[in-house]
Write an enzyme that holds these catalytic residues in place. Sequence first.
Site, PDB file in Angstrom:
ATOM      1  N   PRO A  22     -50.289  84.910  31.062  1.00  0.00           N
ATOM      2  CG  PRO A  22     -49.933  83.640  29.253  1.00  0.00           C
ATOM      3  CD  PRO A  22     -49.232  84.494  30.405  1.00  0.00           C
ATOM      4  CB  THR A  23     -54.521  81.243  33.297  1.00  0.00           C
ATOM      5  OG1 THR A  23     -55.165  81.144  32.189  1.00  0.00           O
ATOM      6  CG2 THR A  23     -54.940  82.343  34.362  1.00  0.00           C
ATOM      7  CE  LYS A  50     -52.040  61.073  33.083  1.00  0.00           C
ATOM      8  NZ  LYS A  50     -51.576  61.169  34.580  1.00  0.00           N
ATOM      9  CE1 TYR A  73     -41.830  78.654  32.574  1.00  0.00           C
ATOM     10  CE2 TYR A  73     -43.354  79.278  34.132  1.00  0.00           C
ATOM     11  CZ  TYR A  73     -43.039  79.081  32.883  1.00  0.00           C
ATOM     12  OH  TYR A  73     -43.938  79.632  31.885  1.00  0.00           O
ATOM     13  CG  ASP A  94     -52.935  67.786  45.084  1.00  0.00           C
ATOM     14  OD1 ASP A  94     -53.089  67.000  44.190  1.00  0.00           O
ATOM     15  OD2 ASP A  94     -53.531  67.769  46.181  1.00  0.00           O
ATOM     16  CE  LYS A  99     -41.512  81.892  31.050  1.00  0.00           C
ATOM     17  NZ  LYS A  99     -41.899  82.588  29.753  1.00  0.00           N
ATOM     18  N   GLY A 116     -47.629  79.971  20.050  1.00  0.00           N
ATOM     19  CA  GLY A 116     -47.126  80.506  18.609  1.00  0.00           C
ATOM     20  C   GLY A 116     -48.065  79.869  17.585  1.00  0.00           C
ATOM     21  CG  HIS A 123     -48.409  72.568  30.994  1.00  0.00           C
ATOM     22  ND1 HIS A 123     -47.888  72.954  29.999  1.00  0.00           N
ATOM     23  CD2 HIS A 123     -48.052  73.477  32.111  1.00  0.00           C
ATOM     24  CE1 HIS A 123     -47.040  74.041  30.298  1.00  0.00           C
ATOM     25  NE2 HIS A 123     -47.179  74.358  31.604  1.00  0.00           N
TER      26      HIS A 123
END
Length: 339
Positions: free
Chosen positions: A188-189, A212, A161, A295, A165, A35, A204
């Site tokens: 989107p990726t 981190k 999720y 992973d 979606k 946004g 993410h």
Amino acid sequence: MAAASSAAPAPESSPAAPAAGPQVVLVTGGTGLVGQGIRSFVEGAGAEGAPEGETWYYASSKDGDLRKAEDTRALFERVKPTHVIHLAAKVGGLFHNMAKKVDFYRENMLINDNVMGMCREFKVVKLVSCLSTCVFPDKTTYPIDETMIHDGPPHSSNEGYAYAKRMIDVMNRCYRDQHGCSFTSIIPTNIYGPDDNFSIQDGHVIPGLIHKCYIAKRDGTPFTIWGSGTPLRQFIHSHDLAALTVWTLRSYEEADPIILSVDEAAEVSIRDVALMVAEGMGFEGEVVFDSSKADGQFKKTASNAKLRSYLPDYKFKSMKEGLAETCKWFIENFETARK
Ligand code: NAP
Ligand code: GDP
């Protein structure tokens, strides 16, 4: 294959007539990563070619909780949008999705149902909603394209999720067939950029790694990457996604979804992303891989052939440049950034 639209019965109500007067674009989730990217595009390069008198409203959860029907109605009554970019969602990285599958499913189903219902009732001329490449089947052939959304189960790590979606895509066709609505979606990726959620636990991979790495540099501790570092991802900068989303609103006429992605050749491993983050943060200490952590999906390589058929020359920001800028943004906004 995505369910083809069968010979559709005549719409129950006629398609929304173009609203008289200037366009009012409501961006749900207008305070988030995407946004805010849209806001900076619209107020910058995107002002060129904008319809006369177009106004934009960037809604946050403070404008109303879109999980609640009455809040959603009140927002639409107040803003009276003619066009909607629907971004608001419960969003999180792999580890947040694994921990809260029910919440991701229920909250996103409620938000999407309320927003789509109001778009029909308020005769919104066009609705562009946001999916994600993680809704695609886990076991599939590559590259993935727009026709493959419903071909098999998504990766189990984010099934709550993903199924919520996927229903946007289903309901876009249903609203078109029953009510003649002009609803479409973008896929989107992985996205990154300023104004992201930099929470280490919930965010993410890129914002999590930047945060981190900031701590590792500040405290002189190792920079720890979760998982093996071998999974592959395509990352799009939020400013590129913003430009392409506004293009979708203004120029993309199909009801079927469109993948908004960098080229397949731009796919990178999590390891390489972590090393780019270390470079962007000026970190020279020890880098550690914690392979006891998940992973997730190994890869979800998406084809942008459909996008390229419309915009063959669109030039994406390079990851090196985009990551360096995002690291700088986080350092400069450390006190106020979402984390
Ligand atoms: P984000 O930064 O987490 O922002 C989420 C936005 O949604 C915020 O404006 C938030 O408002 C709003 N929101 C959340 N719950 C709400 C509720 N119950 N009522 C009203 N507003 C609510 O998310 P993002 O990364 O920009 O994601 C935008 C869209 O892209 C989402 O649909 C997401 O699924 C999709 N997507 C994201 C990624 C990614 O890598 N980030 C990848 C693919 C697709 P507040 O600011 O008030 O909390
Ligand atoms: P995904 O693309 O939907 O799986 O979501 P993410 O953006 O959370 O990326 C997850 C991938 O990054 C997995 O392969 C994780 O093992 C890896 N990863 C490495 N370090 C981190 C981290 O600090 N946070 C997150 N979210 N993922 C990490």
